[in-house]
Motif scaffolding. Sequence first.
Motif, short mmCIF file in Angstrom:
data_model
loop_
_atom_site.label_atom_id
_atom_site.label_comp_id
_atom_site.label_asym_id
_atom_site.label_seq_id
_atom_site.Cartn_x
_atom_site.Cartn_y
_atom_site.Cartn_z
N GLY A 47 0.92 -1.27 -0.01
CA GLY A 47 0.03 0.00 -0.01
C GLY A 47 0.65 1.29 0.00
N GLU A 48 0.18 2.51 -0.12
CA GLU A 48 1.00 3.74 -0.30
C GLU A 48 1.82 3.84 0.97
OE1 GLU A 48 -0.02 8.20 -1.31
OE2 GLU A 48 -0.74 6.52 -2.63
N SER A 49 1.19 3.49 2.24
CA SER A 49 2.13 3.95 3.30
C SER A 49 3.27 2.89 3.43
CB SER A 49 1.29 3.65 4.50
OG SER A 49 0.92 2.39 4.57
N GLY A 50 2.99 1.70 2.59
CA GLY A 50 4.28 1.02 2.65
C GLY A 50 5.16 1.25 1.65
N VAL A 51 4.88 2.07 0.56
CA VAL A 51 5.77 2.36 -0.33
C VAL A 51 6.49 3.44 0.14
CG1 VAL A 51 5.70 3.33 -2.72
CG2 VAL A 51 4.34 1.58 -2.47
N GLU A 52 5.89 4.40 0.86
CA GLU A 52 6.46 5.52 1.32
C GLU A 52 7.72 5.16 2.31
OE1 GLU A 52 3.27 7.46 3.32
OE2 GLU A 52 2.53 8.70 1.24
N GLN A 53 7.39 4.16 3.15
CA GLN A 53 8.41 3.49 4.00
C GLN A 53 9.37 3.20 3.38
OE1 GLN A 53 6.60 0.68 6.63
NE2 GLN A 53 5.27 1.97 7.76
N LYS A 54 9.26 2.51 2.10
CA LYS A 54 10.43 2.03 1.15
C LYS A 54 11.18 3.26 0.81
CE LYS A 54 8.70 -2.44 -0.41
NZ LYS A 54 8.33 -3.33 -1.53
N LEU A 55 10.54 4.23 0.28
CA LEU A 55 11.21 5.40 -0.13
C LEU A 55 12.16 6.11 0.84
CD1 LEU A 55 8.51 7.00 -2.67
CD2 LEU A 55 10.63 6.07 -3.29
N GLU A 56 11.51 6.17 2.22
CA GLU A 56 12.09 6.70 3.16
C GLU A 56 13.51 6.09 3.50
OE1 GLU A 56 9.42 7.18 6.21
OE2 GLU A 56 8.12 8.47 5.34
N LYS A 57 13.22 4.74 3.41
CA LYS A 57 14.45 3.83 3.79
C LYS A 57 15.44 3.96 2.69
CE LYS A 57 15.88 -0.98 4.41
NZ LYS A 57 15.35 -2.60 4.42
N LEU A 58 15.05 4.19 1.30
CA LEU A 58 16.12 4.41 0.32
C LEU A 58 16.65 5.51 0.33
CD1 LEU A 58 17.33 3.46 -2.38
CD2 LEU A 58 15.11 3.93 -3.47
N ILE A 59 15.90 6.55 0.81
CA ILE A 59 16.66 8.12 0.87
C ILE A 59 17.61 8.25 1.99
CG2 ILE A 59 15.96 10.57 1.34
CD1 ILE A 59 15.15 9.78 -1.20
N SER A 60 17.26 7.26 3.17
CA SER A 60 18.25 7.34 4.04
C SER A 60 19.51 6.51 3.78
CB SER A 60 17.59 6.41 5.24
OG SER A 60 18.48 6.38 6.39
N GLU A 61 19.33 5.70 2.83
CA GLU A 61 20.65 5.08 2.35
C GLU A 61 21.41 5.75 1.45
OE1 GLU A 61 19.27 1.42 0.48
OE2 GLU A 61 18.67 0.55 2.21
N LEU A 62 20.63 6.48 0.63
CA LEU A 62 21.55 7.42 -0.08
C LEU A 62 22.07 8.69 0.53
CD1 LEU A 62 18.66 7.37 -3.12
CD2 LEU A 62 21.15 6.39 -3.28
N ASN A 63 21.40 8.99 1.42
CA ASN A 63 22.26 10.44 2.44
C ASN A 63 23.30 9.72 2.97
OD1 ASN A 63 20.58 12.30 1.55
ND2 ASN A 63 18.52 11.60 3.11
N GLY A 64 23.27 8.34 3.15
CA GLY A 64 24.32 7.71 3.91
C GLY A 64 25.60 7.81 3.26
N MET A 65 25.56 8.07 1.98
CA MET A 65 26.88 8.33 1.11
C MET A 65 27.75 9.52 1.65
SD MET A 65 25.45 7.48 -2.67
CE MET A 65 24.64 6.14 -2.96
#
Length: 268
Positions: A47-65
């Motif tokens: 669902g959209e909330s699940g997708v949003e969580q995936k996006l947030e996790k991905l952004i966190s990984e990218l910011n980790g660079m």
Amino acid sequence: MKKILLPTDFSKNSKRAMDFAASLFSKEDCLFYVLHAHQAITSKETGESGVEQKLEKLISELNGMENRNHRFETVLVQEIPLNAINVSIIDKDVDFMVMGTKGTTALAKIFMGSTAVSVLRHINNCPIIVVPENYDERPIKEIVFVNNFKHLFRMEELNPLKYLIKIRKAMLIIVRFSTSEALKDQQKLNRELLKNNLAEVPHQFKTVPLETSVSSSIKKLLEQHKGVGIVALLKSKHSFLEKLLWEPVIRNVAFTTRVPLLVLPNFE
């Protein structure tokens, strides 16, 4: 600041394309738009909330660079991927789009086989960098620009290519795959004008015998030149090129080589 669109379906391939983009533009001030497009979702997991969580996790990984030159923003759209990409390019005034060739969802279905050619044709106002599933992580010392000199280039068509050459301090190799046919007068003129337009960047012209196809010729060239990090092509509207160069190159190079492909828009 450059604005880069990064479509994702959360597959490993789309993540590798993001890693490539972050490396390619490592020293540049960039705003990356991480785009996920979906259609109607019913399950709780996706669902959209699940997708949003995936996006947030991905952004966190990218910011980790921890690259201070880079910022990341999410774009979540309920739309088919092609429409979402087109709208995002316009709305966000995108300079480049970087994406992978394979994935696991609707995005994957678009960027596979001959359908990929159709999608690339529909995106007419933005340079696209297509990153193969198993691209070689090699220094970008050279960029190959495949050209037959039948097109009279406008400055805005060459600007993305020149920009990449400058930021990577690379050599541009303009390659013409030749049969026994000599250049016609218009081709000679286009070649000279292209030379003038590229005067500010290091470049050289190279004529290479044509193998059984343009794509096989490119592959052989890449095997001989390990410094080549990107292959560039102009998106052509000419029916002759579409039949003999455009579709075979996209189908065979973008999806089987290990070197990213830059597709330049045609403003003709």
